[in-house]
Design an enzyme around this catalytic site. Structure first.
Site, mmCIF file in Angstrom:
data_model
loop_
_atom_site.group_PDB
_atom_site.id
_atom_site.type_symbol
_atom_site.label_atom_id
_atom_site.label_comp_id
_atom_site.label_asym_id
_atom_site.label_seq_id
_atom_site.Cartn_x
_atom_site.Cartn_y
_atom_site.Cartn_z
ATOM 1 N N HIS A 223 0.810 -1.218 0.000
ATOM 2 C CA HIS A 223 0.000 0.000 0.000
ATOM 3 C C HIS A 223 0.849 1.277 0.000
ATOM 4 O O HIS A 223 0.324 2.358 -0.190
ATOM 5 C CB HIS A 223 -0.984 0.008 1.180
ATOM 6 C CG HIS A 223 -0.338 0.210 2.525
ATOM 7 N ND1 HIS A 223 -0.022 -0.825 3.373
ATOM 8 C CD2 HIS A 223 0.011 1.348 3.191
ATOM 9 C CE1 HIS A 223 0.503 -0.348 4.499
ATOM 10 N NE2 HIS A 223 0.524 0.978 4.405
ATOM 11 N N ASP A 254 0.274 -7.673 1.172
ATOM 12 C CA ASP A 254 0.729 -6.313 1.462
ATOM 13 C C ASP A 254 2.257 -6.215 1.503
ATOM 14 O O ASP A 254 2.837 -5.530 2.337
ATOM 15 C CB ASP A 254 0.135 -5.803 2.778
ATOM 16 C CG ASP A 254 0.167 -4.278 2.877
ATOM 17 O OD1 ASP A 254 0.353 -3.619 1.821
ATOM 18 O OD2 ASP A 254 0.036 -3.737 3.988
ATOM 19 N N SER A 333 4.741 2.464 7.858
ATOM 20 C CA SER A 333 4.389 1.324 7.009
ATOM 21 C C SER A 333 5.570 0.905 6.146
ATOM 22 O O SER A 333 6.200 1.728 5.474
ATOM 23 C CB SER A 333 3.212 1.687 6.111
ATOM 24 O OG SER A 333 2.062 1.937 6.887
#
Length: 479
Positions: A223, A254, A333
């Site tokens: 993402h 992911d 992230s």
């Protein structure tokens, strides 16, 4: 001198005559009362002839024609050579009209020598006073300099001032920054953590990543790079930047891999996420809220926490996450979750928050990371083939199981699939997978994808009232 001339015995004003021989000094008696030069003839003063003398007695006087008569060989110096200049006629530069005055050095009488004078500019040997003066001056300068330095150090060290605090004690073990300390771990891992910026139509997104290979492969979240143009820029720990390209990405896990065109990079050390235990210390490293090189500490709060995540209209992501209370925010992230030995055990991916959907979420101590064993396997697939394999059990789940025992009911079983080969049938309720309880359909999906294709897992299921166990060899999806 005055009106009386003393010549060398030749009257230059009279020509054609033979010059008289030079008169040696000392011939004749000096006139009384006239000054005399020791050891030489007399030099009469102008206007006063010597007493008892008559003109022409061998000494010229004022008012008479100066001539020279041969002296008698008597008096001092009669036997020596004449000091007078006897070859004046041979001097081509002689002015015949100029008077002549000859100065002859006198004989120094003992006891009347002039006092010797020393040239102050002449070099000489140093005296004892000089030899003593030089080290004395050196000692004084050294003492002055030493005193000044001592004063400066004393002032800087607080001598004579109020002393604040207690005497320094032995620092504790954690303050010594040993390699196994949190500070030592952070210093070792930080050079391998990067900030990733990706431009898209909606603007620029920013996340974190870490170097997985020395030739420039970087692991991050899908993402982070999703929606971009396939180009990204990487900011290293030292502030330098480099362009990067997306090698491949797996939206369902992911995980994404990008490549930096730079060699000699320092990759991270991978750990074993299956060896983690609840309570183990961990560090989360990344760029939360654009604050690069941020390190936060926490512990492993839970293991195999099944997560279902994804953006509206996007793929649904399932994974059995490592839960931690380390502070993780937007921008973390894709960054590494590191154990106490400095080994990467997870990829920080998502957080839980109490804010409403669509609002900016912040850390509340609930962060989740993809286990590194799963992320590493997906990374190897992407680098090797450009895409990742998805692990499946060969069955579909239809909802939670009935009854107090819980579990997940199988809605469909693929013929010749891993579940069918293990003897599972439609309607069976799976209660545990490798000892992990199943309560929601997402639990089974997430836990199955944690394992690599070909792994053998133990399944506990309920068929009717009977509880049974079987072994299932998981496979890769045919997609």
């Amino acid at each position: 001198m005055g009106g009386t001339d003393v010549t060398d015995g030749w009257d230059w004003r009279r020509g054609g005559e033979t010059p008289a021989p030079a008169r040696p000094p000392g011939a004749g008696a000096p006139p009384a009362g006239s000054p005399a030069m020791p050891g030489h003839g007399t030099m009469p003063m102008a206007g006063s002839p010597p007493a008892g003398s008559s003109p022409g007695a061998g000494v010229p006087y004022a008012g008479s024609t100066p001539t020279w008569q041969a002296p008698t060989a008597s008096g001092p110096g009669a036997a020596g050579a004449s000091p007078w200049w006897s070859d004046a006629l041979g001097d081509p530069w002689r002015d015949p009209a100029a008077p002549t005055a000859v100065v002859v050095p006198g004989v120094v009488v003992p006891g009347t020598e002039p006092e010797p004078v020393t040239d102050p500019d002449a070099p000489g040997r140093p005296t004892l006073r000089h030899l003593l003066l030089i080290p004395l001056i050196t000692a004084l300068l050294a003492g002055t300099l030493g005193g000044a330095l001592g004063y400066a150090f004393a002032v800087r060290g607080g001598v004579g001032q109020t002393v604040l605090g207690a005497e320094p004690a032995e620092p504790p073990a954690l303050a010594q920054r040993k390699p196994e300390s949190l500070a030592g771990v952070a210093a070792r891992v930080l050079p391998s953590v990067v900030t990733i910026r990706v431009s898209s139509l909606g603007g620029t997104s920013e996340g974190s990543g870490f170097i997985a290979s020395a030739d420039g492969h970087v692991i991050t979240n899908d993402h982070v790079v999703a929606g971009g143009s396939g180009k990204a820029s990487v900011v290293f720990n030292d502030g330098t930047t480099a362009p990067a390209t997306v090698v491949g990405q797996d939206p369902e896990s992911d995980v994404a891999v990008i490549k930096v065109d730079r060699t000699g990079l320092r990759p991270v050390e991978f750990g074993d996420s299956d060896a983690l235990a609840v309570g183990d210390p961990v560090l989360a490293i990344g760029s939360p809220l654009s604050l690069a090189n941020t390190v936060t500490a926490g512990i492993v709060s839970a293991l195999d926490r099944t997560m279902q995540a994804g953006e509206p209209g996007g793929p649904v992501r399932y994974y059995a996450a490592i839960q931690t209370d380390a502070a993780v925010n937007h921008g973390n992230s894709g960054g590494p979750l590191v154990d106490g030995a400095g080994r990467v055990v997870g990829v920080n991916s998502t957080i839980k928050s109490l804010v409403a959907e669509g609002q900016e979420a912040g850390n509340i101590g609930l962060a989740f990371a993809i286990p590194i064993n799963q992320a590493k396997r997906v990374t190897q697939d992407i680098i090797g083939t450009g895409k990742a394999r998805r692990t499946v059990i060969g069955a579909q789940v239809g909802g939670p199981g009935a009854g107090a025992g819980g579990g997940v009911r199988l809605a469909a079983v693929e013929p010749s699939g891993p579940a069918a080969d293990a003897g599972l049938k439609v309607g069976d309720v799976i209660t545990k997978l490798n000892g992990r309880p199943m309560t929601e359909p997402t639990d089974l999906i997430a836990l199955v994808r944690k394992f690599a294709p070909g792994s053998v897992v133990t399944v506990e299921y309920r068929r009717g009232a009977a509880r049974q166990n079987t072994s299932v060899t998981l496979a890769a999806d045919a997609k």
